[in-house]
Scaffold this active site. Structure first.
Site, PDB file in Angstrom:
ATOM      1  N   LYS A   1     -55.924  77.272  57.733  1.00 32.33           N
ATOM      2  CA  LYS A   1     -55.883  76.060  56.911  1.00 32.33           C
ATOM      3  C   LYS A   1     -54.633  75.990  56.040  1.00 32.33           C
ATOM      4  O   LYS A   1     -54.064  74.922  55.855  1.00 32.33           O
ATOM      5  CB  LYS A   1     -57.118  75.982  55.999  1.00 32.33           C
TER       6      LYS A   1
ATOM      7  N   LYS B   1     -60.358  70.607  69.184  1.00 38.15           N
ATOM      8  CA  LYS B   1     -61.726  70.291  68.762  1.00 38.15           C
ATOM      9  C   LYS B   1     -61.817  68.860  68.251  1.00 38.15           C
ATOM     10  O   LYS B   1     -60.880  68.378  67.624  1.00 38.15           O
ATOM     11  CB  LYS B   1     -62.125  71.238  67.619  1.00 38.15           C
TER      12      LYS B   1
ATOM     13  N   LYS C   1     -62.687  65.302  62.213  1.00 35.81           N
ATOM     14  CA  LYS C   1     -62.597  64.119  61.353  1.00 35.81           C
ATOM     15  C   LYS C   1     -61.188  63.929  60.820  1.00 35.81           C
ATOM     16  O   LYS C   1     -60.844  62.875  60.321  1.00 35.81           O
ATOM     17  CB  LYS C   1     -63.595  64.208  60.198  1.00 35.81           C
TER      18      LYS C   1
END
Ligand code: TRP
Length: 344
Positions: free
Chosen positions: A114, A206, A209
């Site tokens: 991240k 993947k 959102k």
């Protein structure tokens, strides 16, 4: 010592819920209700480890709650609530911070992925995210945690924290009458690979959102037209569908669409290929549109109805929080005694 079996899991209220959340997490949550006492949390405290607009956070918290309900989670038999309403999460997170070692958190791959190169500028909360997640699970002494593959390492860290707590405080745990271990070691219940839903635009990524293209995902609140458009535009290859699963190995987009069909229809990819092997994508996509609309349409409609009634949703969360708090407060009393905090 045998622990009472209990399921805990959480979903972050950040952005749109999509087919990946549904097939990967929420349908699993629904299925576990028959077998276990379940606690399903909307983890708003995890959400703010990265910046959230306050009004959007509130909306997203209600929307995830609506999704839980619309998908079939029963908030009267089980517990549905949002994390920030139960103080035990933050309280136990502090204890987890003092048990966990820096080296353990440094190994967390999700954090490393991240932050990338932006290490100096992310919140301390993002780094500490796994300790809060451990507290979520341990404050209910949960034994089973349904999560996606990407969260497995965090559940393993939770086991490490529980093990170290049980060892470090072993004598105190025994002295207070809790036997030889206070926390159970929670088991991750990992979704099968068939329910790892990939982007409709790129079979190697993947479904997410945060993908800038809305065509990459099917949102739970998409209407029939949007679902149809997205499925028709989904990336494929020029070959007809294979008749056997082996034929999907080098075709990630085909594999993904067949996987979605199988998961939505509660069957296997082999069964789907038994029916559609040799068919063109146009034929298969039509069937996938029909199936997706039939399964997701009612859920999206129910979610939209529920979010229009925030008083009802907030009532569900308040009631769930009260019941969650009753369990968490018991754990915290015991933890304080074990650690040696003077308490009322
Ligand atoms: N980290 C999880 C995710 O992003 C959400 C989560 C927070 C969670 N606390 C949890 C999942 C406790 C399981 C148990 O998917």
């Amino acid at each position: 010592m045998a622990f009472k079996e209990r399921v805990f899991s959480g979903v972050q209220p950040t952005g749109n819920l999509h087919l990946g959340n549904y097939l990967g997490a929420i349908t699993k949550f629904v299925a576990l209700q028959d077998q276990y006492d379940c606690i399903y949390c909307v983890v708003d405290m995890h959400a703010i480890t990265v910046w959230q607009d306050p009004a959007e956070l509130m909306h997203a918290t209600r929307e995830v709650t609506a999704a839980y309900l619309a998908c079939g989670i029963d908030p009267t038999k089980h517990i549905v609530f949002n994390q920030s309403q139960v103080a035990g999460h933050a309280e136990l997170a502090w204890i987890c911070n003092c048990v966990a070692r820096l080296g353990w958190l440094n190994r967390m791959t999700q954090f490393k992925e991240k932050v990338g190169k932006d290490r100096e500028n992310v919140s301390v909360g993002l780094y500490d995210y796994p300790a809060l997640m451990a507290a979520d699970i341990l404050v209910y002494r949960a034994t089973h945690v349904p999560v996606g593959e990407d969260q497995k390492q965090h559940v393993e860290l939770t086991r490490d924290i529980a093990t170290k707590f049980n060892n470090d405080f072993g004598a105190s745990i025994a002295a207070h009458g809790y036997g030889d271990a206070f926390f159970p070691l929670p088991e991750p219940l990992i979704q099968g690979p068939a329910t790892r839903v990939m982007s409709l635009r790129d079979g190697a990524k993947k479904m997410s959102k945060s993908d800038p293209s809305d065509y990459s995902r099917i949102n739970l609140t998409d209407d029939a037209d949007a679902i149809a458009q997205k499925v028709r535009k989904a990336k494929t290859d020029p070959e007809p569908l294979p008749s056997e699963e082996k034929g999907l190995e080098t075709r990630p987009e085909a594999d993904n669409l067949v996987g979605i069909y199988a998961a939505l229809n509660n069957t296997s990819k082999a069964t789907v290929l038994g029916e559609f092997g040799g068919a063109q994508f146009s034929t298969f996509k039509s069937a996938l549109v029909d199936l997706s609309v039939a399964k997701l349409g009612p859920i999206g409609a129910e979610m939209k109805k529920l979010v229009k009634d925030p008083v009802y949703i907030d009532g569900i969360l308040a009631d769930g929080s009260e019941r969650a708090n009753a369990i968490a407060a018991e754990t915290m009393k015991a933890v304080k005694d074990i650690v040696g905090f003077v308490r009322r």
